[in-house]
Design an enzyme around this catalytic site. Structure first.
Site, PDB file in Angstrom:
ATOM      1  N   HIS A   1      66.099 -35.086 -14.294  1.00  0.00           N
ATOM      2  CA  HIS A   1      66.764 -33.790 -14.149  1.00  0.00           C
ATOM      3  C   HIS A   1      67.567 -33.544 -15.435  1.00  0.00           C
ATOM      4  O   HIS A   1      68.508 -34.287 -15.715  1.00  0.00           O
ATOM      5  CB  HIS A   1      67.764 -33.820 -12.993  1.00  0.00           C
ATOM      6  CG  HIS A   1      67.159 -33.625 -11.640  1.00  0.00           C
ATOM      7  ND1 HIS A   1      66.503 -34.617 -10.969  1.00  0.00           N
ATOM      8  CD2 HIS A   1      67.142 -32.536 -10.823  1.00  0.00           C
ATOM      9  CE1 HIS A   1      66.097 -34.148  -9.793  1.00  0.00           C
ATOM     10  NE2 HIS A   1      66.474 -32.888  -9.670  1.00  0.00           N
TER      11      HIS A   1
ATOM     12  N   HIS B   1      62.931 -32.572  -3.069  1.00  0.00           N
ATOM     13  CA  HIS B   1      63.905 -33.553  -2.571  1.00  0.00           C
ATOM     14  C   HIS B   1      63.805 -33.681  -1.052  1.00  0.00           C
ATOM     15  O   HIS B   1      63.923 -32.682  -0.335  1.00  0.00           O
ATOM     16  CB  HIS B   1      65.328 -33.128  -2.935  1.00  0.00           C
ATOM     17  CG  HIS B   1      65.613 -33.168  -4.403  1.00  0.00           C
ATOM     18  ND1 HIS B   1      66.193 -34.258  -5.012  1.00  0.00           N
ATOM     19  CD2 HIS B   1      65.391 -32.262  -5.385  1.00  0.00           C
ATOM     20  CE1 HIS B   1      66.330 -34.003  -6.306  1.00  0.00           C
ATOM     21  NE2 HIS B   1      65.843 -32.804  -6.564  1.00  0.00           N
TER      22      HIS B   1
ATOM     23  N   ASP C   1      65.987 -34.854   1.010  1.00  0.00           N
ATOM     24  CA  ASP C   1      67.212 -34.423   1.698  1.00  0.00           C
ATOM     25  C   ASP C   1      67.428 -32.911   1.627  1.00  0.00           C
ATOM     26  O   ASP C   1      68.288 -32.379   2.324  1.00  0.00           O
ATOM     27  CB  ASP C   1      68.438 -35.182   1.158  1.00  0.00           C
ATOM     28  CG  ASP C   1      68.562 -35.107  -0.353  1.00  0.00           C
ATOM     29  OD1 ASP C   1      67.839 -34.301  -0.984  1.00  0.00           O
ATOM     30  OD2 ASP C   1      69.383 -35.852  -0.919  1.00  0.00           O
TER      31      ASP C   1
ATOM     32  N   HIS D   1      58.276 -31.534  -7.496  1.00  0.00           N
ATOM     33  CA  HIS D   1      59.750 -31.658  -7.510  1.00  0.00           C
ATOM     34  C   HIS D   1      60.288 -31.199  -6.159  1.00  0.00           C
ATOM     35  O   HIS D   1      60.546 -30.025  -5.937  1.00  0.00           O
ATOM     36  CB  HIS D   1      60.337 -30.830  -8.656  1.00  0.00           C
ATOM     37  CG  HIS D   1      61.794 -31.107  -8.905  1.00  0.00           C
ATOM     38  ND1 HIS D   1      62.304 -31.435 -10.136  1.00  0.00           N
ATOM     39  CD2 HIS D   1      62.864 -31.120  -8.067  1.00  0.00           C
ATOM     40  CE1 HIS D   1      63.615 -31.625 -10.048  1.00  0.00           C
ATOM     41  NE2 HIS D   1      63.981 -31.432  -8.800  1.00  0.00           N
TER      42      HIS D   1
ATOM     43  N   ASP E   1      64.532 -27.844  -3.247  1.00  0.00           N
ATOM     44  CA  ASP E   1      65.149 -28.092  -1.926  1.00  0.00           C
ATOM     45  C   ASP E   1      64.746 -26.970  -0.964  1.00  0.00           C
ATOM     46  O   ASP E   1      65.554 -26.074  -0.684  1.00  0.00           O
ATOM     47  CB  ASP E   1      66.676 -28.122  -2.066  1.00  0.00           C
ATOM     48  CG  ASP E   1      67.147 -29.203  -3.007  1.00  0.00           C
ATOM     49  OD1 ASP E   1      66.958 -30.397  -2.694  1.00  0.00           O
ATOM     50  OD2 ASP E   1      67.695 -28.864  -4.082  1.00  0.00           O
TER      51      ASP E   1
ATOM     52  N   GLU F   1      69.435 -28.397 -17.120  1.00  0.00           N
ATOM     53  CA  GLU F   1      69.643 -27.446 -16.017  1.00  0.00           C
ATOM     54  C   GLU F   1      71.111 -27.011 -16.072  1.00  0.00           C
ATOM     55  O   GLU F   1      71.420 -25.850 -16.285  1.00  0.00           O
ATOM     56  CB  GLU F   1      69.338 -28.137 -14.668  1.00  0.00           C
ATOM     57  CG  GLU F   1      69.616 -27.255 -13.438  1.00  0.00           C
ATOM     58  CD  GLU F   1      69.612 -28.059 -12.128  1.00  0.00           C
ATOM     59  OE1 GLU F   1      69.733 -29.302 -12.169  1.00  0.00           O
ATOM     60  OE2 GLU F   1      69.521 -27.425 -11.056  1.00  0.00           O
TER      61      GLU F   1
ATOM     62  N   GLY G   1      71.758 -35.895 -10.355  1.00  0.00           N
ATOM     63  CA  GLY G   1      73.218 -35.884 -10.428  1.00  0.00           C
ATOM     64  C   GLY G   1      73.733 -35.036 -11.576  1.00  0.00           C
ATOM     65  O   GLY G   1      72.969 -34.332 -12.237  1.00  0.00           O
TER      66      GLY G   1
END
Ligand SMILES: [Zn+2]
Length: 334
Positions: free
Chosen positions: A197, A12, A14, A10, A279, A200, A171
């Site tokens: 996702h 990302h 970005d 997991h 991230d 959460e 999102g």
């Protein structure tokens, strides 16, 4: 613990951009950033130690996001991510991004394809590291854009098998229900595995819908699954993997402390938990630092770490032959 399972499921794209790269991309584009040096810009593009809200967490992305809408930028950050992960000793990483967020016109199929090709090209620079690419659909955007993303993934895999390893829905789950995207995900027809996702920022039911309506084999986060004992049972029995990201959950305020996080409880209950970064640049972490954190916080034994390594191999979106090799590699590192 000498080492850790060198796999991230997991991650990302970005959320893994180096600050120095953001500065260079801005310079090339003539784009104004709030700071001109790495240490100064870090204050804007990395969350501070006291970040505990999703709003503050997401704010960091806004500063540099317009810079990530060219194929040059996408190819570069993918290549740099691979280099970084190889330096950290990872053997397998599933990188994800949402093509519709990284183009000028998300309805333009050619632009979406070019964005994905750029990322694939960047990832292909890997020497030792093996990578998979997950395409994210995005809650809050019209379902037909999710359909386009899924269609693109299937087309690419038909042209070059194995280009895309899975599909995600990211999102705001608290405002955009999984049911909105059920028809789009129905187009997958079992041709690609799904991770969503869920649970959460929204209650456990969000994960239930991800499994029942979208066919999720893995859940990103799943922190709030613990609120529904029935669902915990379903997740265990179906072998749904949970992509746990500890620091991210703390920084977004999903949990108020690591002691409150269900990670250790899930592991003890026999759920298929894995440990990931989410991230890493935004959070200021590495996979190694997350493992160190988990070990310190939950007192993980070698048997626990071995179990999580086996879970990660089981959860990886790879074929069965590769899974066996991956599991052996992960375990031999420990
Ligand atoms: Zn995520």
């Amino acid at each position: 613990m000498k080492s850790f399972p060198a796999i991230d499921l997991h991650l990302h794209l970005d959320g893994a951009v180096q600050t120095a790269t953001i500065l260079e991309l801005a310079r090339e584009a003539g784009y104004a950033l709030p700071a001109g040096t790495v240490p100064e810009l870090d204050r804007f593009v990395r969350v501070s130690a006291d970040c505990h809200t999703l709003t503050d967490f997401l704010k960091t992305f806004e500063i540099f996001y317009p810079l990530l809408k060219t194929t040059n930028a996408l190819e570069r950050i993918s290549r740099e991510l691979v280099e970084d992960l190889e330096n950290q000793g990872l053997i397998y990483a599933e990188v994800r991004f949402a093509p519709i967020l990284n183009v000028a016109d998300p309805a333009d199929t050619a632009q979406l394809r070019a964005a994905v090709e750029a990322v694939l090209y960047g990832l292909s620079s890997a020497q030792q590291l093996r990578t998979g690419l997950i395409l994210c659909c995005y809650r809050g955007f019209p379902p037909d854009l999710a359909e386009k993303t899924i269609r693109l993934a299937l087309d690419l895999n038909e042209e070059r098998p194995g280009s895309i390893c899975g599909i995600d829905l990211a999102g705001d789950e608290s405002r955009y229900d999984a049911s909105l995207y059920a028809a789009a995900f129905g187009n997958l027809g079992g041709k690609l595995p799904v991770t969503i996702h869920a649970a959460e920022a929204a209650p456990a039911d969000s994960a239930r819908k991800a499994i029942e309506l979208l066919g999720a084999r893995r859940i990103g986060h799943g922190v709030r699954i613990q609120e529904d004992p029935d669902l915990v049972k379903v997740v265990r029995e179906k072998g749904i993997a949970l992509e746990i990201c500890l620091t991210s959950n703390l920084q977004t305020g999903t949990v108020s402390s690591l002691e409150e996080h269900p990670f250790a409880k899930y592991l003890a209950a026999g759920l298929c938990v894995t440990l990931n970064t989410d991230d890493p640049a935004i959070s200021g972490i590495t996979l190694a630092s997350e493992w160190e954190l988990a070990r310190r916080t939950y007192g993980l034994s070698l048997a626990d770490v071995q179990q999580i390594a086996r879970n990660a191999a089981r959860a990886a979106f790879v074929n069965e032959a590769d899974r066996t090799v991956l599991e052996a590699q992960l375990l031999s590192n420990l």
